[in-house]
Scaffold this active site. Structure first.
Site, PDB file in Angstrom:
ATOM      1  N   HIS A   1      79.223  57.247   9.671  1.00  0.00           N
ATOM      2  CA  HIS A   1      80.200  56.953   8.623  1.00  0.00           C
ATOM      3  C   HIS A   1      80.531  55.469   8.597  1.00  0.00           C
ATOM      4  O   HIS A   1      81.288  54.971   9.424  1.00  0.00           O
ATOM      5  CB  HIS A   1      81.473  57.783   8.846  1.00  0.00           C
ATOM      6  CG  HIS A   1      82.529  57.521   7.815  1.00  0.00           C
ATOM      7  ND1 HIS A   1      83.870  57.564   8.092  1.00  0.00           N
ATOM      8  CD2 HIS A   1      82.426  57.186   6.496  1.00  0.00           C
ATOM      9  CE1 HIS A   1      84.556  57.272   6.997  1.00  0.00           C
ATOM     10  NE2 HIS A   1      83.700  57.039   6.025  1.00  0.00           N
TER      11      HIS A   1
ATOM     12  N   GLU B   1      81.686  55.160  12.403  1.00  0.00           N
ATOM     13  CA  GLU B   1      81.958  56.363  13.179  1.00  0.00           C
ATOM     14  C   GLU B   1      80.643  57.123  13.390  1.00  0.00           C
ATOM     15  O   GLU B   1      79.950  57.454  12.419  1.00  0.00           O
ATOM     16  CB  GLU B   1      82.971  57.257  12.456  1.00  0.00           C
ATOM     17  CG  GLU B   1      84.362  56.654  12.420  1.00  0.00           C
ATOM     18  CD  GLU B   1      85.345  57.489  11.630  1.00  0.00           C
ATOM     19  OE1 GLU B   1      86.519  57.599  12.059  1.00  0.00           O
ATOM     20  OE2 GLU B   1      84.975  58.019  10.563  1.00  0.00           O
TER      21      GLU B   1
ATOM     22  N   ASN C   1      90.015  58.778   9.061  1.00  0.00           N
ATOM     23  CA  ASN C   1      90.644  59.525   7.974  1.00  0.00           C
ATOM     24  C   ASN C   1      91.579  60.614   8.472  1.00  0.00           C
ATOM     25  O   ASN C   1      92.554  60.952   7.805  1.00  0.00           O
ATOM     26  CB  ASN C   1      89.582  60.123   7.051  1.00  0.00           C
ATOM     27  CG  ASN C   1      88.984  59.075   6.125  1.00  0.00           C
ATOM     28  OD1 ASN C   1      89.586  58.045   5.873  1.00  0.00           O
ATOM     29  ND2 ASN C   1      87.787  59.335   5.629  1.00  0.00           N
TER      30      ASN C   1
ATOM     31  N   SER D   1      82.349  60.925   4.367  1.00  0.00           N
ATOM     32  CA  SER D   1      83.639  60.532   4.944  1.00  0.00           C
ATOM     33  C   SER D   1      84.542  61.735   5.175  1.00  0.00           C
ATOM     34  O   SER D   1      85.573  61.616   5.840  1.00  0.00           O
ATOM     35  CB  SER D   1      84.354  59.536   4.026  1.00  0.00           C
ATOM     36  OG  SER D   1      84.621  60.132   2.759  1.00  0.00           O
TER      37      SER D   1
END
Length: 319
Positions: free
Chosen positions: A170, A182, A220, A147
């Site tokens: 991800h 992702e 993120n 991540s």
């Protein structure tokens, strides 16, 4: 010249995606924790043959128990509380497609896709991929579920030819419920690898979002600045954690406030990511957005890590 309607074009695109996914039938998951087990569960549910790998049988048994519990919830919702036989058959059918192994090199010898979901330590990941790349077939995609770590840097563990089939996948926690994956491409990832990865993600009922390899990828990279600025507001005495959460839920329509989200993600996880970005993140080194926060540091050092420890910004009594 024959003209194709938009519906024909959509059909052709769907056929191409189906064909790309069809060349993946055997999936190997490295890491039997919550993320790895979740990925194994969704792949097996969609009829893929899955091998789940971990360092010992105890870890694998925990992963299988997690899958069984999760699948039981899915089965109750799918068939209803009274259909006990159908529930058992569903769970047994999915688990029957999952093989457990403590031998990673053997597990990947005939695989089409490897997804690594182990500890967020780049040295450990590189060591694992260095070994897997020697044992996996040339056509196999090598993917990391990291991540926060650079996919490009993890891929340095394999030779330049294998880097063409190296990518980030991800998934989000909890994997069975979260729709997004992702798909992270490096400068070395070739188009076929990206297309196959996207097709696989769609085939297991998830929605892919393709992006370049950059710190935090998409989610993120946007989420961590939001979390950290919320903590700065609290430190400056602008408002309480509860009022900031209320403001963002009712004013911005977010399902969770930033402090609720921090506790859910894990304060140690947040600290690990932002500390890494502040020290050596590409383009983020020294960025004050990710500078150390005393509040966050104190909570982590005192063991208040969020929901998983029962205490974080809030307290979570055991039920």
């Amino acid at each position: 010249m024959r003209r194709f309607s938009s519906s024909s074009g959509a059909w052709m695109a769907q056929q191409q995606q189906t064909a790309a996914a069809a060349d993946i039938s055997r999936v190997t998951i490295i890491g039997g924790g919550q993320m790895g087990s979740g990925i194994a569960q969704v792949a097996a549910t969609k009829k893929y043959n899955v091998t789940l790998v971990d360092v010992n049988q105890e870890a694998l048994d925990r992963g299988k128990a997690y899958m069984a519990k999760s699948l039981a919830r899915v089965a109750r919702k799918k068939f209803g509380e009274e259909a006990q036989q159908q529930q058992r058959e569903f769970v047994d059918d999915v688990l029957g497609r999952v093989t457990l192994s403590t031998k990673p090199s053997e597990a990947v010898a005939s695989t089409d896709l490897v997804v690594e979901a182990i500890v967020e330590n780049i040295t450990v990941k590189q060591k694992v991929f260095g070994e897997l790349a020697k044992a996996a077939p040339e056509h196999a995609i090598l993917a990391s579920n990291t991540s926060s770590l650079p996919i490009t840097q993890i891929a340095e563990a394999v030779d330049s030819a294998r880097r063409r089939s190296f990518i980030g996948l991800h998934f989000f926690n909890p994997v069975p419920q979260m729709k997004l994956v992702e798909v992270v491409r490096t400068d070395a990832s070739d188009e076929q690898t990206v297309a196959r990865a996207v097709a696989f993600v769609k085939s297991i009922g998830k929605e892919p979002a393709v992006c370049k390899d950059t710190p935090g990828f998409i989610v993120n990279r946007l989420l961590l600045p939001y979390m950290m600025e919320s903590i700065r507001l609290l430190e400056r005495g602008v408002a309480s954690a509860r009022d900031i959460d209320t403001a963002m839920k009712l004013g911005a329509g977010y399902p969770m406030g930033p402090f609720e989200l921090c506790d859910y993600v894990g304060l140690d996880t947040i600290k690990f990511i932002v500390d890494g970005w502040y020290k050596e993140g590409a383009g983020l080194q020294g960025d004050k957005t990710f500078a150390p926060s005393k509040t966050l540091d104190d909570l982590v050092s005192s063991g208040r890590l969020g929901v998983k420890t029962g205490k974080g910004f809030y307290e979570y009594p055991k039920k």
